[in-house]
Motif scaffolding. Structure first.
Motif, short mmCIF file in Angstrom:
data_model
loop_
_atom_site.label_atom_id
_atom_site.label_comp_id
_atom_site.label_asym_id
_atom_site.label_seq_id
_atom_site.Cartn_x
_atom_site.Cartn_y
_atom_site.Cartn_z
N PRO A 58 2.26 -3.66 -19.33
CA PRO A 58 1.97 -2.70 -18.28
C PRO A 58 3.27 -2.06 -17.80
O PRO A 58 4.34 -2.64 -17.92
N PRO B 150 6.34 -0.97 -15.61
CA PRO B 150 7.01 -1.72 -14.55
C PRO B 150 7.04 -0.96 -13.23
O PRO B 150 7.68 -1.40 -12.28
N PRO C 266 4.70 1.18 -10.11
CA PRO C 266 3.34 1.30 -9.59
C PRO C 266 2.67 2.58 -10.07
O PRO C 266 3.32 3.62 -10.19
N THR C 267 1.38 2.50 -10.36
CA THR C 267 0.59 3.67 -10.75
C THR C 267 -0.61 3.76 -9.83
O THR C 267 -0.88 2.85 -9.04
N HIS D 206 -2.92 0.94 -10.75
CA HIS D 206 -2.39 -0.37 -10.38
C HIS D 206 -1.25 -0.19 -9.38
O HIS D 206 -0.07 -0.19 -9.75
N ASN E 248 2.30 -3.99 -8.92
CA ASN E 248 2.64 -4.45 -10.25
C ASN E 248 2.88 -5.94 -10.22
O ASN E 248 3.82 -6.42 -9.59
N LEU F 34 3.69 -8.25 -12.72
CA LEU F 34 4.14 -8.63 -14.05
C LEU F 34 4.48 -10.12 -14.10
O LEU F 34 5.02 -10.67 -13.14
#
Length: 141
Positions: free
Chosen positions: A89, A91, A93-94, A97, A100, A102
């Motif tokens: 994914p 690294p 923020p989107t 999501h 994050n 991870l």
């Protein structure tokens, strides 16, 4: 199995378990029911042993669940799956999501990717600048 262990309870034990589920103490139950606190303790101990609980509170909870029609659930025999390592994914923020989360392995993988990609990208950019300067006839002095 669940109904069998409760079918052996007397009506008195059922009543006392309902009181325990309402967080009443033995002396309170005894006063309400018109018996001694010792008699209440004895009946609750018998009920606890009959149900197979570790405490009178657990017995009361199990009995309340039984009366409510809640079935006891067995633990899952299959462990939950781990999140996939690959594809990594982003690294950052989107919208999909915003947080994050991870794993440490994914953070390490991103670190390796960035450590390898950054020098390559800088070298390619420098080569591109030099090539454009040579094509345009501009020289470095």
């Amino acid at each position: 199995m669940g109904g069998g262990r409760f079918s052996g309870l007397s009506e008195r034990q059922r009543s006392y378990l309902r009181h325990v589920f309402q967080h009443r103490r033995s002396h309170e139950i005894a006063y309400i029911e018109g018996v001694s606190a010792r008699a209440v303790d004895k009946q609750l101990l018998l009920a606890k042993d009959l149900i197979g609980a570790t405490s009178r509170h657990e017995a009361a909870r199990l009995f309340a669940e039984h009366e409510a029609g809640v079935e006891g659930l067995y633990p899952a025999s299959i462990a939950p799956s781990r999140p996939a390592f690959w594809p990594l994914p982003l690294p950052l923020p989107t919208r999909a999501h915003p947080l994050n989360l991870l794993s440490w392995k994914q953070v390490l993988a991103w670190g390796v990717i960035i450590a390898i990609a950054a020098p390559i990208a800088i070298t390619v950019a420098a080569m591109l600048i030099v090539a454009l300067m040579l094509l345009s006839g501009t020289h470095l002095r």
